[in-house]
Design an enzyme around this catalytic site. Structure first.
Site, PDB file in Angstrom:
ATOM      1  N   ALA A   1      27.136  25.946  10.655  1.00 11.41           N
ATOM      2  CA  ALA A   1      27.982  25.158   9.738  1.00 11.41           C
ATOM      3  C   ALA A   1      28.877  24.260  10.588  1.00 11.41           C
ATOM      4  O   ALA A   1      29.995  23.952  10.190  1.00 11.41           O
ATOM      5  CB  ALA A   1      28.809  26.077   8.846  1.00 11.41           C
ATOM      6  N   ALA A   2      28.350  23.870  11.765  1.00 11.60           N
ATOM      7  CA  ALA A   2      29.166  23.026  12.658  1.00 11.60           C
ATOM      8  C   ALA A   2      28.649  21.592  12.633  1.00 11.60           C
ATOM      9  O   ALA A   2      29.209  20.732  11.951  1.00 11.60           O
ATOM     10  CB  ALA A   2      29.158  23.594  14.066  1.00 11.60           C
ATOM     11  N   ARG A   3      27.580  21.320  13.353  1.00  7.21           N
ATOM     12  CA  ARG A   3      27.017  19.981  13.371  1.00  7.21           C
ATOM     13  C   ARG A   3      25.501  20.042  13.491  1.00  7.21           C
ATOM     14  O   ARG A   3      24.959  20.871  14.241  1.00  7.21           O
ATOM     15  CB  ARG A   3      27.559  19.174  14.567  1.00  7.21           C
ATOM     16  CG  ARG A   3      28.909  18.537  14.299  1.00  7.21           C
ATOM     17  CD  ARG A   3      28.820  17.474  13.216  1.00  7.21           C
ATOM     18  NE  ARG A   3      30.098  16.918  12.808  1.00  7.21           N
ATOM     19  CZ  ARG A   3      30.855  17.362  11.803  1.00  7.21           C
ATOM     20  NH1 ARG A   3      30.498  18.425  11.104  1.00  7.21           N
ATOM     21  NH2 ARG A   3      31.975  16.754  11.478  1.00  7.21           N
TER      22      ARG A   3
ATOM     23  N   ILE B   1      37.569  27.203  14.246  1.00  3.36           N
ATOM     24  CA  ILE B   1      36.717  27.769  13.187  1.00  3.36           C
ATOM     25  C   ILE B   1      35.983  29.012  13.686  1.00  3.36           C
ATOM     26  O   ILE B   1      35.851  29.998  12.951  1.00  3.36           O
ATOM     27  CB  ILE B   1      35.732  26.701  12.657  1.00  3.36           C
ATOM     28  CG1 ILE B   1      36.526  25.528  12.059  1.00  3.36           C
ATOM     29  CG2 ILE B   1      34.789  27.287  11.609  1.00  3.36           C
ATOM     30  CD1 ILE B   1      35.693  24.313  11.683  1.00  3.36           C
TER      31      ILE B   1
ATOM     32  N   ASP C   1      31.802  30.880  25.035  1.00  6.28           N
ATOM     33  CA  ASP C   1      32.629  29.670  25.076  1.00  6.28           C
ATOM     34  C   ASP C   1      33.229  29.584  26.472  1.00  6.28           C
ATOM     35  O   ASP C   1      34.198  30.266  26.781  1.00  6.28           O
ATOM     36  CB  ASP C   1      33.737  29.721  24.005  1.00  6.28           C
ATOM     37  CG  ASP C   1      34.477  28.393  23.870  1.00  6.28           C
ATOM     38  OD1 ASP C   1      34.604  27.675  24.885  1.00  6.28           O
ATOM     39  OD2 ASP C   1      34.913  28.066  22.750  1.00  6.28           O
TER      40      ASP C   1
ATOM     41  N   HIS D   1      25.993  19.974   3.685  1.00  3.28           N
ATOM     42  CA  HIS D   1      27.270  19.770   4.394  1.00  3.28           C
ATOM     43  C   HIS D   1      28.463  20.056   3.470  1.00  3.28           C
ATOM     44  O   HIS D   1      29.274  19.175   3.176  1.00  3.28           O
ATOM     45  CB  HIS D   1      27.359  18.343   4.952  1.00  3.28           C
ATOM     46  CG  HIS D   1      28.318  18.241   6.114  1.00  3.28           C
ATOM     47  ND1 HIS D   1      28.131  17.381   7.179  1.00  3.28           N
ATOM     48  CD2 HIS D   1      29.488  18.885   6.373  1.00  3.28           C
ATOM     49  CE1 HIS D   1      29.132  17.510   8.029  1.00  3.28           C
ATOM     50  NE2 HIS D   1      29.969  18.422   7.563  1.00  3.28           N
ATOM     51  N   LEU D   2      28.524  21.321   3.050  1.00  5.15           N
ATOM     52  CA  LEU D   2      29.556  21.718   2.078  1.00  5.15           C
ATOM     53  C   LEU D   2      30.711  22.497   2.698  1.00  5.15           C
ATOM     54  O   LEU D   2      31.590  22.965   1.986  1.00  5.15           O
ATOM     55  CB  LEU D   2      28.919  22.582   0.979  1.00  5.15           C
ATOM     56  CG  LEU D   2      27.902  21.907   0.059  1.00  5.15           C
ATOM     57  CD1 LEU D   2      27.417  22.879  -1.012  1.00  5.15           C
ATOM     58  CD2 LEU D   2      28.517  20.676  -0.609  1.00  5.15           C
ATOM     59  N   GLY D   3      30.665  22.648   4.042  1.00 10.04           N
ATOM     60  CA  GLY D   3      31.680  23.495   4.694  1.00 10.04           C
ATOM     61  C   GLY D   3      33.102  23.163   4.281  1.00 10.04           C
ATOM     62  O   GLY D   3      33.938  24.045   4.097  1.00 10.04           O
TER      63      GLY D   3
ATOM     64  N   GLU E   1      22.255  12.755   8.467  1.00 11.04           N
ATOM     65  CA  GLU E   1      22.898  12.971   7.158  1.00 11.04           C
ATOM     66  C   GLU E   1      23.315  11.639   6.568  1.00 11.04           C
ATOM     67  O   GLU E   1      23.744  10.758   7.332  1.00 11.04           O
ATOM     68  CB  GLU E   1      24.136  13.862   7.310  1.00 11.04           C
ATOM     69  CG  GLU E   1      23.814  15.295   7.661  1.00 11.04           C
ATOM     70  CD  GLU E   1      25.070  16.174   7.701  1.00 11.04           C
ATOM     71  OE1 GLU E   1      26.135  15.746   7.196  1.00 11.04           O
ATOM     72  OE2 GLU E   1      24.981  17.277   8.234  1.00 11.04           O
TER      73      GLU E   1
HETATM   74  N1  LIG Z   1      30.471  22.098   8.012  1.00  6.76           N
HETATM   75  C1  LIG Z   1      31.601  21.492   7.842  1.00  6.76           C
HETATM   76  O1  LIG Z   1      31.876  20.949   6.769  1.00  6.76           O
HETATM   77  C2  LIG Z   1      32.589  21.465   8.929  1.00  6.76           C
HETATM   78  C3  LIG Z   1      32.192  21.451  10.230  1.00  6.76           C
HETATM   79  N2  LIG Z   1      33.112  21.386  11.241  1.00  6.76           N
HETATM   80  C4  LIG Z   1      32.610  21.396  12.608  1.00  6.76           C
HETATM   81  O2  LIG Z   1      32.829  22.683  13.178  1.00  6.76           O
HETATM   82  C5  LIG Z   1      32.839  22.557  14.593  1.00  6.76           C
HETATM   83  C6  LIG Z   1      33.965  23.381  15.190  1.00  6.76           C
HETATM   84  O3  LIG Z   1      35.213  22.864  14.780  1.00  6.76           O
HETATM   85  P1  LIG Z   1      36.583  23.473  15.356  1.00  6.76           P
HETATM   86  O4  LIG Z   1      36.482  24.931  15.453  1.00  6.76           O
HETATM   87  O5  LIG Z   1      37.666  22.884  14.547  1.00  6.76           O
HETATM   88  O6  LIG Z   1      36.595  22.835  16.805  1.00  6.76           O
HETATM   89  P2  LIG Z   1      37.420  23.338  18.059  1.00  6.76           P
HETATM   90  O7  LIG Z   1      37.531  22.161  18.954  1.00  6.76           O
HETATM   91  O8  LIG Z   1      38.645  24.047  17.639  1.00  6.76           O
HETATM   92  O9  LIG Z   1      36.446  24.411  18.740  1.00  6.76           O
HETATM   93  C7  LIG Z   1      35.283  24.084  19.405  1.00  6.76           C
HETATM   94  C8  LIG Z   1      35.052  25.135  20.465  1.00  6.76           C
HETATM   95  O10 LIG Z   1      33.823  24.829  21.110  1.00  6.76           O
HETATM   96  C9  LIG Z   1      33.977  25.087  22.472  1.00  6.76           C
HETATM   97  N3  LIG Z   1      33.005  24.344  23.259  1.00  6.76           N
HETATM   98  C10 LIG Z   1      32.996  23.031  23.549  1.00  6.76           C
HETATM   99  N4  LIG Z   1      31.925  22.721  24.305  1.00  6.76           N
HETATM  100  C11 LIG Z   1      31.241  23.878  24.485  1.00  6.76           C
HETATM  101  C12 LIG Z   1      30.042  24.214  25.163  1.00  6.76           C
HETATM  102  N5  LIG Z   1      29.340  23.289  25.804  1.00  6.76           N
HETATM  103  N6  LIG Z   1      29.622  25.505  25.123  1.00  6.76           N
HETATM  104  C13 LIG Z   1      30.332  26.448  24.461  1.00  6.76           C
HETATM  105  N7  LIG Z   1      31.495  26.204  23.815  1.00  6.76           N
HETATM  106  C14 LIG Z   1      31.925  24.921  23.828  1.00  6.76           C
HETATM  107  C15 LIG Z   1      35.394  24.657  22.789  1.00  6.76           C
HETATM  108  O11 LIG Z   1      35.868  25.305  23.961  1.00  6.76           O
HETATM  109  C16 LIG Z   1      36.136  25.116  21.553  1.00  6.76           C
HETATM  110  O12 LIG Z   1      36.686  26.409  21.733  1.00  6.76           O
HETATM  111  C17 LIG Z   1      32.917  21.074  14.869  1.00  6.76           C
HETATM  112  O13 LIG Z   1      31.619  20.590  15.164  1.00  6.76           O
HETATM  113  C18 LIG Z   1      33.345  20.487  13.563  1.00  6.76           C
HETATM  114  O14 LIG Z   1      32.934  19.168  13.438  1.00  6.76           O
HETATM  115  C19 LIG Z   1      34.441  21.366  10.981  1.00  6.76           C
HETATM  116  C20 LIG Z   1      34.904  21.382   9.697  1.00  6.76           C
HETATM  117  C21 LIG Z   1      34.013  21.409   8.563  1.00  6.76           C
HETATM  118  O1  LIG Z   2      33.242  17.170   4.203  1.00  9.99           O
HETATM  119  C1  LIG Z   2      33.550  16.489   5.161  1.00  9.99           C
HETATM  120  O2  LIG Z   2      34.293  15.516   5.121  1.00  9.99           O
HETATM  121  C2  LIG Z   2      33.010  16.875   6.521  1.00  9.99           C
HETATM  122  C3  LIG Z   2      33.708  18.053   7.049  1.00  9.99           C
HETATM  123  C4  LIG Z   2      33.384  18.192   8.467  1.00  9.99           C
HETATM  124  O3  LIG Z   2      32.269  18.350   8.847  1.00  9.99           O
HETATM  125  C5  LIG Z   2      34.466  18.080   9.425  1.00  9.99           C
HETATM  126  O4  LIG Z   2      35.628  17.999   9.032  1.00  9.99           O
HETATM  127  O5  LIG Z   2      34.155  18.055  10.618  1.00  9.99           O
END
Ligand SMILES: NC(=O)C1=CN([C@@H]2O[C@H](COP(=O)(O)OP(=O)(O)OC[C@H]3O[C@@H](n4cnc5c(N)ncnc54)[C@H](O)[C@@H]3O)[C@@H](O)[C@H]2O)C=CC1
Ligand SMILES: O=C(O)CCC(=O)C(=O)O
Length: 529
Positions: A233-235, A155, A174, A282-284, A264
């Site tokens: 928009a991560a966690r 992302i 990163d 949490h609409l991402g 949440e």
């Molecule tokens: N708001 C939402 O609805 C959504 C939120 N998310 C969240 O977005 C976040 C990212 O997801 P992705 O990009 O798919 O994950 P990903 O695993 O592809 O990327 C995460 C990145 O963080 C880096 N990382 C890990 N530990 C680290 C640290 N201590 N310091 C710096 N970088 C570090 C990793 O090297 C990796 O490149 C996750 O928390 C996921 O749950 C994902 C989908 C929807």
């Molecule tokens: O809307 C959802 O189900 C949560 C999305 C999300 O945060 C994720 O996939 O990590």
């Protein structure tokens, strides 16, 4: 009317309708509110599969309540609500939909950044209140500014690519991404400290781990460039919520866009009702496209998992990706292990999977898992899965090895599984997958060549060779109503091994007297199902 013979798929959160289509009629779908703990713990008892989004906490307590759960599917990316080690311990596969919503999440981060930079929600609200206040809402341009991305994964990269179109300079923190990869994307990798000092806007795209929880607190915010915009928009919990709210109120942080919260669902947060902070619940991932993809992706994985097949999106299975060439060998190798477990129904001390011929050019790291599933089939009471097979091997002190050999004298590819028992006895079984129809065949048992389809029920007898044995065995099986579909005998000197494929399972009450009547020293029945 409920059909109890179908696997039960328990859906614990609202998922796209596509999930039901993709699951099909082969399963019984039940629904429960995953946030109602008591209801979840009761409903999960009969579930074969559990489907969740991010609100259901799937932890050791849930696994303790299950009786036959095989897979937990997370319709999305983040797995922080699923206790993966506890799942592994219980032999339960965990799958997610790792790419289903990444574009939606990246777009949402962009939306939040623009909403904060131009104060869109607050301006919207004034008009809703019939107030025209142009001078109150003076925004900032992104053009020419420095945007820092924390976490340059799937992302983070999509966000960077999209925000680049606004003419910004991109930097990222990163530690797990190489500078070369970042440079390819036109991004400069820097330390977190430097990113804080240089960025006009920061977007966080980290997973929530013990290392990242609270990564951005009061100290980090104080080091940031004054007026910085922060987006998360991560966690929830990656940024200290109190500290962020304070920093925005003091003007150290120019504004924030926040989609995720440390607790949440929530209707209370220090981040609510602070001018300059834009919040969404949490609409991402909440787009039609992302939910459709997440639903169908996990439904496909659930179907594979319930069929006992390898699941590419499983996160707690060792062995990595399984290539097209390797996939047909997974059931065969499990069957070779099942034959070994029939020959010697105690846990061996070592299992070797020898791969010969064309297959040896592939990544076959997953094959030992399949072999162990077969080898342990009579050893342990609990279900043996791709997930817990390595842990079981470790617990039972079984060493596992893969040997590759490019030469295969008689078959394009040949796999031999060899098991050594504690007393040194070695048994080996070889098989191959043959022809366009991909027929699984047993081709060698303990050094004797055969050519028998590995399906249905196979009987194996070792006995001193003499005329008439085949006739006796056939007659006795016939009297028991068992039909022989294929028969082969391997004879050396005074000794012979007979393998028979028969049309139904044969229990020991039938088999043992047959063995005794021909003086067999070994009589085994192997059920391939
Ligand atoms: N708001 C939402 O609805 C959504 C939120 N998310 C969240 O977005 C976040 C990212 O997801 P992705 O990009 O798919 O994950 P990903 O695993 O592809 O990327 C995460 C990145 O963080 C880096 N990382 C890990 N530990 C680290 C640290 N201590 N310091 C710096 N970088 C570090 C990793 O090297 C990796 O490149 C996750 O928390 C996921 O749950 C994902 C989908 C929807
Ligand atoms: O809307 C959802 O189900 C949560 C999305 C999300 O945060 C994720 O996939 O990590």
């Amino acid at each position: 009317m409920t059909n109890t013979s179908r696997p039960v798929v328990l859906i614990a959160e609202k998922l796209a309708p596509s999930v039901l289509d993709a699951l099909g009629d082969g399963v019984e779908v039940r629904h429960v509110d995953g946030t109602d703990r008591a209801a979840l713990l009761e409903a999960v008892q009969d579930a074969d599969a559990l489907l969740v989004r991010s609100a259901t906490q799937v932890n050791a307590e849930v696994f303790a309540a299950t009786r036959k759960l095989k897979v937990v599917a997370r319709a999305g990316v983040g797995l922080d609500n699923v206790e993966v080690p506890a799942a592994t311990q219980n032999g339960v596969m965990v799958v997610n939909a790792p790419t289903s919503n990444i574009v939606s999440a990246a777009e949402h981060a962009v939306a939040l950044l623009l909403a904060v930079a131009r104060q869109i929600p607050a301006a919207h609200e004034t008009l809703q209140n019939h107030e025209w206040k142009r001078s109150k809402f003076n925004g900032v341009e992104l053009n020419g500014k420095t945007v820092g991305v924390v976490g340059l994964g799937k992302i983070g990269q999509l966000f960077a690519q999209r925000i680049a179109a606004f003419g910004v300079n991109l930097i990222a923190y990163d530690p797990y991404v190489s500078a070369a990869r970042a440079a390819q994307l036109g991004i400069e990798l820097v330390s977190l400290e430097e990113l804080l000092e240089r960025s006009d806007a920061i977007s966080i795209h980290l997973p929530k781990t013990p290392e990242t929880k609270g990564l951005i607190g009061a100290e980090q915010l104080a080091k940031a460039k004054r007026g910085v915009i922060i987006v998360n928009a991560a966690r929830g919990g990656l940024i200290d919520e109190e500290a962020l709210a304070e920093a925005v109120k003091e003007g150290q942080v120019g504004g924030a866009g926040v989609d995720v919260f440390s607790t949440e669902p929530t209707t209370e947060s220090p981040l609510f009702n602070v001018p300059g902070i834009v919040v969404t619940p949490h609409l991402g991932a909440s787009t039609a496209e992302a939910q459709d993809r997440a639903g169908t992706d996990v439904a496909k994985s659930v179907a594979l998992a319930l069929a006992g097949e390898f699941v590419p999106d499983a996160v707690n299975v060792q062995g990595g990706a399984v290539g097209e060439e390797v996939r047909p060998y997974l059931p065969l190798v499990q069957k070779l292990g099942t034959v070994l477990s029939a020959l010697s129904p105690k846990a061996p001390t070592s299992v070797t999977v020898e791969v010969r011929g064309e297959l040896s050019n592939e990544d076959v790291a997953v094959l030992p898992l399949a072999a162990l599933r077969g080898v342990f089939s009579k050893v342990v009471e609990s279900q043996v899965t791709f997930v817990n097979a390595p842990q079981l091997a470790e617990d039972l002190g079984v060493s596992v090895e893969v040997v590759k050999e490019t030469e295969s004298p008689n078959h394009r590819s040949l796999v031999t599984v060899r098991a050594v028992a504690a007393d040194g006895t070695t048994n080996s079984v070889s098989g191959t997958v043959s022809g366009i129809a991909q027929v699984e065949k047993l081709v060698n048992i303990n050094g004797r060549n055969f050519d028998l389809r590995a399906e249905g029920t196979v009987l194996l007898l070792e006995y001193p060779d003499r005329p008439g044995v085949m006739g006796t065995v056939g007659t006795l099986l016939g009297e028991a109503g068992v039909n022989i579909e294929a028969a082969q005998i391997s004879q050396t000197g005074d000794d012979a091994v007979m393998v028979l494929r028969v049309d139904r399972p044969v229990d020991t009450q039938v088999l043992d007297p047959i063995g005794a009547s021909v003086g067999a020293r070994t009589v085994r029945s192997v059920d391939f199902g």
